[in-house]
Design an enzyme around this catalytic site. Sequence first.
Site, short mmCIF file in Angstrom:
data_model
loop_
_atom_site.label_atom_id
_atom_site.label_comp_id
_atom_site.label_asym_id
_atom_site.label_seq_id
_atom_site.Cartn_x
_atom_site.Cartn_y
_atom_site.Cartn_z
N ARG A 232 -7.24 7.98 -18.78
CA ARG A 232 -7.05 9.35 -19.27
C ARG A 232 -6.76 9.28 -20.76
O ARG A 232 -6.04 8.38 -21.23
CB ARG A 232 -5.90 10.03 -18.53
CG ARG A 232 -6.17 10.30 -17.05
CD ARG A 232 -7.14 11.45 -16.87
NE ARG A 232 -7.32 11.81 -15.46
CZ ARG A 232 -8.36 11.47 -14.72
NH1 ARG A 232 -9.33 10.75 -15.26
NH2 ARG A 232 -8.45 11.85 -13.46
N GLU B 208 -12.97 16.37 -24.95
CA GLU B 208 -14.21 15.91 -24.36
C GLU B 208 -15.19 17.08 -24.24
O GLU B 208 -14.83 18.07 -23.61
CB GLU B 208 -13.97 15.30 -22.98
CG GLU B 208 -13.24 13.98 -23.01
CD GLU B 208 -13.04 13.38 -21.63
OE1 GLU B 208 -12.74 12.19 -21.55
OE2 GLU B 208 -13.17 14.12 -20.62
N HIS C 240 -17.41 10.03 -20.88
CA HIS C 240 -16.78 10.11 -19.55
C HIS C 240 -17.80 9.84 -18.45
O HIS C 240 -17.95 10.63 -17.51
CB HIS C 240 -16.11 11.46 -19.36
CG HIS C 240 -14.94 11.41 -18.41
ND1 HIS C 240 -13.83 12.19 -18.56
CD2 HIS C 240 -14.71 10.65 -17.30
CE1 HIS C 240 -12.97 11.95 -17.57
NE2 HIS C 240 -13.48 11.01 -16.81
#
Length: 339
Positions: free
Chosen positions: A250, A278, A297
């Site tokens: 994270r 993101e 991601h």
Amino acid sequence: MSDAGAYRPSIAVAMLAGLDHAAFGPHHWDRLDAIGHVLDRAPLTDLDDDRSRAVLAEAEVLLGHWGCPALSADVLAHAPRLRLFAYGAGTVKWQVTDALWERGIVVTSAAPANAVPVAEYTVAMILLTNKGALLFRERLRDPDAVVPLVPSRVGNVAKTVGIVGASFVGRTVIELLAPYDLHVALYDPFVDGPTADALGVELIGDLNELCARSDVLSIHAPDVEATRGMIGATQLALLRDGATLINTARPALIDQDALISELQNGRIAAILDVTTPEPLPSDSPLLGLANAFVTPHIAGSMGTELGRMADLAIDEIERFARGEPQRYEVRRADLDRIA
């Protein structure tokens, strides 16, 4: 497959529209039909409309995935028969509520299945960074690129890989690194000596010491209050010259501003699959630094890997129908220690 005459629970499905085709193949639906009665194959996306309430009124099992709304007290008031929430993806923190625990509804997660591709990505990056592959590429593109590349230190022999967090991902990374001639060290305050011995790692009780000893530092801790910002300016400064930081966990675990500052002097490198925000804006320094390798991601389950999570969730529903305990139950007390 369920035995003839066995208990056949009523099953509801809640997830983003389209995931019922992307994450579940025909064989998954065949398995669910063999286990119980799927009340409506069109996934519930709201849980607060008439169709959802009608389905929830009959559901004993809720099969969830990305986009499944929170199971609030209001939602659960319309689901009097619900006994199992089987989540076909990773973290359940956005779905579970106090009301769910108070009802005694069993929760399971496919996080162990999602851990596999994350760990595979991580191990691939560890091997590539030890080989200098990403930095050699930057030197090919620009011979003057500021990268921490020391040819005499390149290689996957006698390097120390520091693992922060013995999560599902962290443990899978450790397992996948076993065949290589690398020294693996672990920091996790919830792991004791015998457990570390069983994992085959050196347990280091101080995060700063792990940082100072690691050629590669890979982050696999959960995003909880105690871990946010755990890798800050102090820890980054302790990393060896030429070390690489990998984060597939994270973004909040790392002080991103401190990381950018450390990267800008060219002393270390970073491989980041998670960032704040993101996606990153196009003018982010992280996208322009030769010693920062950023991916959007993608380490977790994608494409063909989604089926593995569906299989695990359906396995759990099958166990429920047979009256067997869940393999991957999530308990209320776990929330402060899981991703």
